[in-house]
Design a protein around this motif. Structure first.
Motif, short mmCIF file in Angstrom:
data_model
loop_
_atom_site.label_atom_id
_atom_site.label_comp_id
_atom_site.label_asym_id
_atom_site.label_seq_id
_atom_site.Cartn_x
_atom_site.Cartn_y
_atom_site.Cartn_z
N LEU A 1 0.48 -6.74 -0.52
CA LEU A 1 0.04 -7.20 -1.85
C LEU A 1 0.07 -6.04 -2.85
O LEU A 1 -0.77 -5.96 -3.75
CB LEU A 1 -1.37 -7.80 -1.77
CG LEU A 1 -1.51 -9.07 -0.91
CD1 LEU A 1 -2.96 -9.52 -0.89
CD2 LEU A 1 -0.60 -10.19 -1.43
N GLY A 2 1.04 -5.16 -2.68
CA GLY A 2 1.18 -4.04 -3.60
C GLY A 2 0.24 -2.88 -3.32
O GLY A 2 0.24 -1.90 -4.06
N LEU A 3 -0.57 -2.97 -2.24
CA LEU A 3 -1.54 -1.93 -1.94
C LEU A 3 -1.14 -1.15 -0.69
O LEU A 3 -0.50 -1.71 0.21
CB LEU A 3 -2.92 -2.55 -1.69
CG LEU A 3 -3.53 -3.35 -2.83
CD1 LEU A 3 -4.88 -3.92 -2.38
CD2 LEU A 3 -3.72 -2.49 -4.06
N PRO A 4 -1.50 0.13 -0.62
CA PRO A 4 -1.24 0.89 0.60
C PRO A 4 -2.25 0.51 1.68
O PRO A 4 -3.45 0.67 1.48
CB PRO A 4 -1.43 2.35 0.16
CG PRO A 4 -2.37 2.27 -1.01
CD PRO A 4 -2.08 0.96 -1.69
N PRO A 5 -1.81 -0.02 2.85
CA PRO A 5 -2.76 -0.40 3.90
C PRO A 5 -3.54 0.79 4.45
O PRO A 5 -4.67 0.64 4.90
CB PRO A 5 -1.87 -1.02 4.98
CG PRO A 5 -0.62 -1.41 4.27
CD PRO A 5 -0.44 -0.38 3.20
N LEU A 6 -2.91 1.97 4.47
CA LEU A 6 -3.59 3.18 4.93
C LEU A 6 -3.51 4.24 3.84
O LEU A 6 -2.46 4.45 3.24
CB LEU A 6 -2.94 3.71 6.20
CG LEU A 6 -3.13 2.89 7.49
CD1 LEU A 6 -2.36 3.54 8.63
CD2 LEU A 6 -4.60 2.77 7.84
N VAL A 7 -4.63 4.90 3.58
CA VAL A 7 -4.66 5.98 2.60
C VAL A 7 -5.04 7.25 3.35
O VAL A 7 -6.14 7.35 3.90
CB VAL A 7 -5.68 5.70 1.48
CG1 VAL A 7 -5.71 6.85 0.49
CG2 VAL A 7 -5.33 4.40 0.78
N GLY A 8 -4.13 8.22 3.38
CA GLY A 8 -4.38 9.46 4.11
C GLY A 8 -4.96 10.54 3.21
O GLY A 8 -5.55 10.27 2.17
N LYS A 9 -4.76 11.79 3.64
CA LYS A 9 -5.29 12.91 2.87
C LYS A 9 -4.58 13.06 1.54
O LYS A 9 -5.19 13.47 0.55
CB LYS A 9 -5.16 14.20 3.68
CG LYS A 9 -6.03 14.21 4.93
CD LYS A 9 -5.89 15.53 5.68
CE LYS A 9 -6.79 15.54 6.92
NZ LYS A 9 -6.66 16.82 7.67
N GLY A 10 -3.29 12.73 1.50
CA GLY A 10 -2.55 12.82 0.24
C GLY A 10 -2.74 11.57 -0.60
O GLY A 10 -1.82 10.76 -0.76
N LYS A 11 -3.96 11.40 -1.10
CA LYS A 11 -4.31 10.17 -1.83
C LYS A 11 -3.43 9.97 -3.05
O LYS A 11 -3.04 8.85 -3.38
CB LYS A 11 -5.78 10.21 -2.23
CG LYS A 11 -6.75 10.29 -1.07
CD LYS A 11 -8.17 10.33 -1.54
CE LYS A 11 -9.14 10.41 -0.37
NZ LYS A 11 -9.00 11.67 0.38
N ARG A 12 -3.14 11.05 -3.74
CA ARG A 12 -2.35 10.94 -4.96
C ARG A 12 -0.97 10.35 -4.67
O ARG A 12 -0.46 9.50 -5.42
CB ARG A 12 -2.23 12.31 -5.63
CG ARG A 12 -1.42 12.31 -6.90
CD ARG A 12 -2.01 11.30 -7.90
NE ARG A 12 -1.08 11.03 -8.94
CZ ARG A 12 -0.95 11.79 -10.03
NH1 ARG A 12 -1.73 12.85 -10.20
NH2 ARG A 12 -0.08 11.49 -10.96
N LYS A 13 -0.36 10.76 -3.57
CA LYS A 13 0.96 10.26 -3.20
C LYS A 13 0.93 8.76 -2.93
O LYS A 13 1.86 8.03 -3.28
CB LYS A 13 1.46 11.01 -1.97
CG LYS A 13 2.86 10.59 -1.53
CD LYS A 13 3.29 11.38 -0.31
CE LYS A 13 4.67 10.94 0.17
NZ LYS A 13 5.10 11.69 1.38
N ASP A 14 -0.16 8.28 -2.33
CA ASP A 14 -0.27 6.86 -2.00
C ASP A 14 -0.37 5.99 -3.24
O ASP A 14 -0.06 4.80 -3.19
CB ASP A 14 -1.48 6.62 -1.10
CG ASP A 14 -1.30 7.23 0.28
OD1 ASP A 14 -0.19 7.14 0.82
OD2 ASP A 14 -2.26 7.80 0.82
#
Length: 206
Positions: free
Chosen positions: A50-63
């Motif tokens: 739905l246009g969202l990242p299912p997992l958000v890692g340490k590089g939040k900005r990249k996600d």
């Protein structure tokens, strides 16, 4: 499997469009067993949901770069057009600032991203084209104040993000039988009220 069978009594699951994702701690034997039982393919990386990242890692900005790219493409397309102040105002409010709304209702966007989105819209408002620089005669914070107070009524994206998340918190408190309340309660506030919950160790980005 019983849960899936109960679900499929009313709606069939399309396994060709279904994927399995395992953590690194899951053994290969367990993965293969689940794959055989489930009948779906194993993937190594999540796709967007739905246009969202299912997992958000340490590089939040990249996600969350997709939001900046979406808004940036829209603004670049508008810059070549002859627009009045009213036209620019409508495009900023109705399109540019509305684009990240759904994502902001689920995640707290990085402050640096909110600042860059605000800067992009500010440059467009003052008529900057391509790499030229134009004077911003009024600060963006002033433009975000209501019109009755001398502003334009633009949204402060950081404040708007927090407001949307606060609304989600209110929903969690008002609907204790909901799935999100039960999941979050089991992990973050098992024996205390929601408003006293702490993040604890290794919380999800949600």
């Amino acid at each position: 499997m019983k849960v899936l069978k109960d679900y499929e009594s009313s709606q069939k699951l399309n396994k060709e469009k279904t994927s399995l994702f395992f953590s690194k701690n899951t053994s290969r034997d367990v993965q293969n067993h689940v794959k055989q039982q489930f009948g779906a393919q194993i993937i190594q990386h999540h796709e967007k949901y739905l246009g969202l990242p299912p997992l958000v890692g340490k590089g939040k900005r990249k996600d969350f770069n997709k939001i900046e790219n979406q808004v940036g493409r829209k603004i670049v397309g508008w810059k070549g057009k002859l627009l009045s102040n009213a036209g620019r105002e409508i495009l900023i409010k109705v399109v540019a600032q509305a684009t990240p709304t759904y994502m902001m209702s689920c995640f707290k966007l990085p402050d640096t991203l909110c600042k860059e989105l605000n800067a992009m819209m500010s440059k467009f408002w003052w008529g900057q084209k391509e790499k030229e620089r134009k004077m911003a005669w009024v600060s963006w914070e002033k433009l975000c104040t209501p019109k009755v107070e001398g502003g334009i009524g633009f949204r402060d994206l950081k404040a708007f993000d927090l407001a949307l998340l606060a609304k989600q918190g209110w929903r969690i408190q008002q609907n204790p039988s909901s799935l999100i309340h039960r999941v979050f309660k089991a992990k973050y506030f098992t024996s205390i009220p929601f408003k006293e919950a702490q993040l604890g160790s290794h919380p999800s980005y949600a």
